[in-house]
Design an enzyme around this catalytic site. Structure first.
Site, PDB file in Angstrom:
ATOM      1  N   ARG A 288       2.125 -13.076   1.204  1.00 11.34           N
ATOM      2  CA  ARG A 288       0.956 -13.937   1.411  1.00 11.34           C
ATOM      3  C   ARG A 288      -0.030 -13.656   0.282  1.00 11.34           C
ATOM      4  O   ARG A 288      -0.540 -12.542   0.162  1.00 11.34           O
ATOM      5  CB  ARG A 288       0.326 -13.644   2.770  1.00 11.34           C
ATOM      6  CG  ARG A 288      -0.878 -14.508   3.131  1.00 11.34           C
ATOM      7  CD  ARG A 288      -1.388 -14.106   4.514  1.00 11.34           C
ATOM      8  NE  ARG A 288      -2.508 -14.929   4.962  1.00 11.34           N
ATOM      9  CZ  ARG A 288      -3.783 -14.711   4.659  1.00 11.34           C
ATOM     10  NH1 ARG A 288      -4.119 -13.665   3.899  1.00 11.34           N
ATOM     11  NH2 ARG A 288      -4.738 -15.512   5.121  1.00 11.34           N
TER      12      ARG A 288
ATOM     13  N   LYS B 147      -6.514  -7.159  -2.189  1.00 12.28           N
ATOM     14  CA  LYS B 147      -7.200  -6.283  -1.243  1.00 12.28           C
ATOM     15  C   LYS B 147      -7.842  -5.086  -1.931  1.00 12.28           C
ATOM     16  O   LYS B 147      -7.526  -4.735  -3.073  1.00 12.28           O
ATOM     17  CB  LYS B 147      -6.246  -5.861  -0.126  1.00 12.28           C
ATOM     18  CG  LYS B 147      -5.940  -7.028   0.806  1.00 12.28           C
ATOM     19  CD  LYS B 147      -5.189  -6.649   2.057  1.00 12.28           C
ATOM     20  CE  LYS B 147      -5.080  -7.865   2.988  1.00 12.28           C
ATOM     21  NZ  LYS B 147      -4.322  -7.567   4.214  1.00 12.28           N
TER      22      LYS B 147
END
Length: 282
Positions: free
Chosen positions: A258, A219
């Site tokens: 994840r 991210k």
């Protein structure tokens, strides 16, 4: 904390691999948009250490536009079916009940809804009736507007309270408590600094009483942290930082992480499990 779901490890943090069947994912630029390529990638993720594979057909990056429901079905369901038929434990990443229903019929075992059931009023009743694990993420708005909703009085306390309220709504609608997984929603209506605040207090989320899933892989806040004179670290060069977050998450008691490339994170969570086992016998 573990989920009563056959096929998942019970003695360490679970590694969830990501398959984006989209042309516009921030993480892989549509490399797995073709269904055959997506299936092969899912199988590769398992070979590299993923315990289950999360299949999604709609990008939820900030600013992403919604996908037509029929198009999401076309992207997701065949991939779910082929992976499940190959023996892979599959999660479906969707906000929409029609996609979740068909994916479950095709063999998916978990529903991962970034809206926590808020985007589609039919989602929670569907999950309750199907009696499958349901990932409830902290969420405030759809992708085009999400970064307009980053104002908090206290980001940690506010996110905890909002997530707990959504979990209560899910439970009140009939989802069994042992089927609920919580996700703090890193990057969703959060600034980079706010993501770090939540990561520093993951144990508070684990204390909500449900398994905790942490989704930080590749991210933007990691790219910003690792920036140099050329700008943020490129997306595909954030794997070591992702593995560091996986280590931190496992140490904090997370049920799962994840990730897009499971190899490093699979190693990391096994190291943490071994260390915790040794400490328990000390």
């Amino acid at each position: 904390m573990t989920l009563p779901l056959a096929g998942l490890p019970q003695d360490r943090c679970v590694v969830m691999g990501v398959v984006n069947v989209t042309p516009d994912s921030f993480s892989d630029g549509g490399r797995w948009f073709d269904p055959g390529a997506a299936v092969e990638h899912g199988l590769e993720l398992v070979r590299h250490g993923a315990d289950l594979v999360d299949v999604g057909g709609e990008s939820t990056r900030p600013g992403a536009l919604p996908v037509d429901r029929d198009e999401e079905l076309r992207r997701v369901v065949p991939v779910v079916r082929r992976l499940a038929d190959a023996g892979v434990l599959v999660s479906v990443d969707t906000m929409w009940s029609a996609t979740a229903e068909q994916a479950l019929e095709a063999g998916a075992a978990i529903v991962n809804d970034v809206s926590g059931g808020r985007a589609d009023e039919r989602m929670i009743p569907l999950v309750a009736q199907a009696d499958v694990p349901f990932v409830v993420m902290h969420w405030r708005a759809h992708s085009p507007q999400m970064q307009q909703h980053t104002q908090y009085d206290d980001v940690l306390e506010d996110v905890l309270a909002e997530l707990a309220a959504q979990v209560r709504a899910v439970l009140d609608a009939g989802v069994a408590p042992e089927r609920v997984v919580v996700d703090p929603g890193l990057g969703f209506s959060k600034t980079g600094d706010q993501n770090w605040t939540l990561l520093a207090h993951l144990r508070r989320f684990a204390a909500l009483g449900h398994p905790l899933l942490v989704a930080a892989s590749r991210k933007g806040f990691l790219g910003s942290l690792l920036a140099d004179e050329h700008g943020p670290r490129p997306v595909m060069e954030r794997e070591d930082a992702t593995a560091a977050i996986s280590t931190i998450s496992a140490m904090a008691g997370a049920w799962g992480v994840r990730v897009h490339d499971p190899r490093r994170s699979a190693d990391a969570v096994r190291v943490v499990a071994r260390l915790r086992a040794e400490a328990a016998h000390a």
